[in-house]
Write a protein that holds these residues in place. Structure first.
Motif, PDB file in Angstrom:
ATOM      1  N   ILE A   1       0.837  -1.198   0.000  1.00  0.00           N
ATOM      2  CA  ILE A   1       0.000   0.000   0.000  1.00  0.00           C
ATOM      3  C   ILE A   1       0.876   1.254   0.000  1.00  0.00           C
ATOM      4  O   ILE A   1       0.620   2.206  -0.756  1.00  0.00           O
ATOM      5  CB  ILE A   1      -0.944  -0.011   1.222  1.00  0.00           C
ATOM      6  N   MET A   2       1.918   1.261   0.829  1.00  0.00           N
ATOM      7  CA  MET A   2       2.827   2.411   0.879  1.00  0.00           C
ATOM      8  C   MET A   2       3.510   2.627  -0.467  1.00  0.00           C
ATOM      9  O   MET A   2       3.634   3.766  -0.937  1.00  0.00           O
ATOM     10  CB  MET A   2       3.873   2.200   1.976  1.00  0.00           C
ATOM     11  N   GLY A   3       3.961   1.539  -1.095  1.00  0.00           N
ATOM     12  CA  GLY A   3       4.619   1.654  -2.391  1.00  0.00           C
ATOM     13  C   GLY A   3       3.660   2.087  -3.486  1.00  0.00           C
ATOM     14  O   GLY A   3       4.030   2.854  -4.385  1.00  0.00           O
ATOM     15  N   THR A   4       2.427   1.610  -3.431  1.00  0.00           N
ATOM     16  CA  THR A   4       1.407   2.032  -4.402  1.00  0.00           C
ATOM     17  C   THR A   4       1.163   3.532  -4.290  1.00  0.00           C
ATOM     18  O   THR A   4       0.940   4.223  -5.300  1.00  0.00           O
ATOM     19  CB  THR A   4       0.097   1.263  -4.157  1.00  0.00           C
ATOM     20  N   PHE A   5       1.215   4.050  -3.080  1.00  0.00           N
ATOM     21  CA  PHE A   5       1.023   5.480  -2.823  1.00  0.00           C
ATOM     22  C   PHE A   5       2.110   6.320  -3.495  1.00  0.00           C
ATOM     23  O   PHE A   5       1.909   7.500  -3.773  1.00  0.00           O
ATOM     24  CB  PHE A   5       1.016   5.715  -1.314  1.00  0.00           C
ATOM     25  N   ALA A   6       3.283   5.713  -3.764  1.00  0.00           N
ATOM     26  CA  ALA A   6       4.388   6.436  -4.410  1.00  0.00           C
ATOM     27  C   ALA A   6       4.209   6.531  -5.920  1.00  0.00           C
ATOM     28  O   ALA A   6       4.912   7.309  -6.572  1.00  0.00           O
ATOM     29  CB  ALA A   6       5.716   5.755  -4.090  1.00  0.00           C
ATOM     30  N   VAL A   7       3.322   5.733  -6.496  1.00  0.00           N
ATOM     31  CA  VAL A   7       3.016   5.732  -7.935  1.00  0.00           C
ATOM     32  C   VAL A   7       4.306   5.615  -8.769  1.00  0.00           C
ATOM     33  O   VAL A   7       4.684   6.514  -9.523  1.00  0.00           O
ATOM     34  CB  VAL A   7       2.218   6.988  -8.355  1.00  0.00           C
ATOM     35  N   GLN A   8       4.968   4.469  -8.624  1.00  0.00           N
ATOM     36  CA  GLN A   8       6.180   4.199  -9.412  1.00  0.00           C
ATOM     37  C   GLN A   8       6.057   2.871 -10.162  1.00  0.00           C
ATOM     38  O   GLN A   8       7.011   2.148 -10.314  1.00  0.00           O
ATOM     39  CB  GLN A   8       7.415   4.207  -8.513  1.00  0.00           C
ATOM     40  N   ASN A   9       4.860   2.592 -10.626  1.00  0.00           N
ATOM     41  CA  ASN A   9       4.506   1.361 -11.326  1.00  0.00           C
ATOM     42  C   ASN A   9       4.372   0.225 -10.303  1.00  0.00           C
ATOM     43  O   ASN A   9       4.567   0.413  -9.105  1.00  0.00           O
ATOM     44  CB  ASN A   9       5.504   1.016 -12.428  1.00  0.00           C
ATOM     45  N   SER A  10       4.053  -0.963 -10.796  1.00  0.00           N
ATOM     46  CA  SER A  10       3.798  -2.090  -9.901  1.00  0.00           C
ATOM     47  C   SER A  10       5.101  -2.649  -9.340  1.00  0.00           C
ATOM     48  O   SER A  10       6.195  -2.410  -9.868  1.00  0.00           O
ATOM     49  CB  SER A  10       3.044  -3.188 -10.647  1.00  0.00           C
ATOM     50  N   ILE A  11       4.971  -3.413  -8.263  1.00  0.00           N
ATOM     51  CA  ILE A  11       6.134  -4.069  -7.665  1.00  0.00           C
ATOM     52  C   ILE A  11       6.822  -4.948  -8.700  1.00  0.00           C
ATOM     53  O   ILE A  11       8.053  -4.949  -8.822  1.00  0.00           O
ATOM     54  CB  ILE A  11       5.717  -4.922  -6.454  1.00  0.00           C
ATOM     55  N   LEU A  12       6.040  -5.717  -9.441  1.00  0.00           N
ATOM     56  CA  LEU A  12       6.589  -6.656 -10.412  1.00  0.00           C
ATOM     57  C   LEU A  12       7.443  -5.931 -11.446  1.00  0.00           C
ATOM     58  O   LEU A  12       8.588  -6.334 -11.715  1.00  0.00           O
ATOM     59  CB  LEU A  12       5.450  -7.409 -11.101  1.00  0.00           C
ATOM     60  N   PHE A  13       6.919  -4.872 -12.030  1.00  0.00           N
ATOM     61  CA  PHE A  13       7.652  -4.128 -13.055  1.00  0.00           C
ATOM     62  C   PHE A  13       8.882  -3.457 -12.458  1.00  0.00           C
ATOM     63  O   PHE A  13       9.983  -3.527 -13.015  1.00  0.00           O
ATOM     64  CB  PHE A  13       6.736  -3.076 -13.691  1.00  0.00           C
ATOM     65  N   TRP A  14       8.712  -2.815 -11.318  1.00  0.00           N
ATOM     66  CA  TRP A  14       9.798  -2.057 -10.681  1.00  0.00           C
ATOM     67  C   TRP A  14      10.941  -2.986 -10.272  1.00  0.00           C
ATOM     68  O   TRP A  14      12.114  -2.737 -10.583  1.00  0.00           O
ATOM     69  CB  TRP A  14       9.240  -1.320  -9.466  1.00  0.00           C
TER      70      TRP A  14
END
Length: 399
Positions: A95-108
């Motif tokens: 949720i915290m990472g989604t809030f940063a809007v830097q694409n999905s975990i998988l892609f990043w």
């Protein structure tokens, strides 16, 4: 992208112009259009309404939330598997990472693994600094370059992670839901909805983006290389403050599976402190640490290399002294390796036969290993001090 430029001793060589690639309009919207909106909207709002103290607080608190979601979650947990997290912690970090809007975990995370594997390669590294500061910082996202495309062959573990795949499947709805779920209640509670949306939402997002982008760009240009010079990554205390501990990038590129970036006790690394705290609360486990012997050995190797460079500058021939110290360190490392091999063999026996005699041997070997390790560390420290004393004497005599 590829002007010749010197920046803190780094020479960016002239490369062939990058081929034209299709524009990534989603990235252009997020990384170009939104900052333009912020430059216009925030001063206008401040002129007509002013921002509440709560709105300013939301900016800095939420910046920490989104940034740590990237550093502790996307980066050290999912990209490098530097520790293991329980399901509740995974969900929180997602949720915290989604809030940063830097694409999905998988892609990043998959792209970051590619960066480590092909670091500095102008064709394979998605954000190679050798393509210039602008490219490494933001340009690689504004166009769909082949090196930045998705290829998940390096991420089978992520493809089997339910949290990762859920976020990847519902990424856009999750971005909207997370922002609404965090910003709207804060705006309502503080009575400054637009202030929170502009500072805690828009400006925070822009700051969070560039905090991460600094790691890809400035952390490969500005700072020292105390552990390796095999790549452009640098250690920089100032950038560590701005990037929540990610600024010790030279260490990270040689020891990428360590949950710490700031490995020394005095180095500022709040991401490390967060992960350690989570482990104490039972939310994280198996925190991976590179043995201090390996770290000191890498430091000493670089000190030898820098000493040889200084000798070339000062014109002093003490190659015999340098070679003698190198030989001594090599002998000590080889002896310690034998001890490690003996210890590993006993561990293997323990797995095959749970006998009291084997267990006693392992206990004795653990004690011996600890003592040997301390002795080797002391010897490395002695050689490091001797080398520094030698170089100080050379420089003093040549002045």
């Amino acid at each position: 992208f590829s002007l010749n430029a010197r920046f803190s001793g780094v020479l960016l060589e002239m490369n062939a112009p990058l081929p034209k690639a299709p524009i990534n309009w989603i990235a252009v919207f997020a990384l170009v259009f939104l900052p333009i909106v912020a430059v216009i909207a925030i001063p206008l709002y401040a002129w007509h309404h002013d921002f509440s103290v709560a709105a300013w607080i939301s900016l800095f608190v939420l910046l920490g939330v989104s940034s740590l979601g990237i550093t502790a979650g996307y980066h050290r947990l999912w990209a490098h598997r530097a520790y293991e997290a329980t399901l509740p912690l995974k969900i929180i970090l997602m949720i915290m990472g989604t809030f940063a809007v830097q694409n999905s975990i998988l892609f990043w995370a998959s792209g970051h693994r590619t960066h480590h594997r092909h670091v500095d390669d102008v064709e394979k590294d998605p954000y190679s600094i050798n393509n210039g500061f602008w490219f490494a910082h933001i340009g690689w996202m504004l166009r769909n370059y082949p090196s930045g495309g998705s290829n998940y062959k390096n991420a089978p573990d992520l493809l089997n992670d339910k949290v990762v795949m859920f976020q990847d499947k519902y990424y856009i709805p999750l971005v909207i839901a997370v922002h609404a779920g965090i910003l709207l209640p804060i705006g309502w509670a503080t009575g400054d909805m637009w202030g929170v949306l502009l500072l805690g939402g828009l400006l925070r997002l822009i700051f969070s983006h560039h905090v991460t982008f600094f790691i890809n760009s400035l952390c490969h240009m500005w700072g020292k290389r105390p552990y390796t010079d095999e790549n452009t990554a640098r250690d920089n205390f100032v950038l560590a403050i701005a990037t929540w501990g990610e600024g010790y990038h030279n260490y990270h590129h040689i020891f990428q599976y360590d949950y710490r970036n700031g490995v020394k006790w005095w180095q500022y690394d709040p991401t490390k402190w967060l992960i350690w705290s989570c482990s104490k609360l039972g939310l994280a486990k198996n925190l991976r640490r590179i043995p201090s012997f390996n770290i000191k050995k890498a430091e000493l190797a670089m000190r030898f290399k820098y000493a040889q460079q200084d000798l070339a500058v000062y014109g002093h021939d003490v190659n015999a002294d340098i070679l003698a110290m190198k030989h001594k360190v090599s002998q000590e490392y080889e002896a310690f390796t034998h001890t490690l091999n003996d210890w590993a063999a006993l561990k293997e026996q323990e797995l095959q036969a749970k006998k009291a005699s084997v267990a006693e041997k392992i206990h004795q070997m653990d004690v011996k290993l600890k003592v040997d390790f301390q002795l080797v560390e002391q010897k490395l420290a002695f050689h490091r001090d001797r080398l520094e004393t030698l170089m100080r004497g050379i420089k003093k005599n040549t002045v």
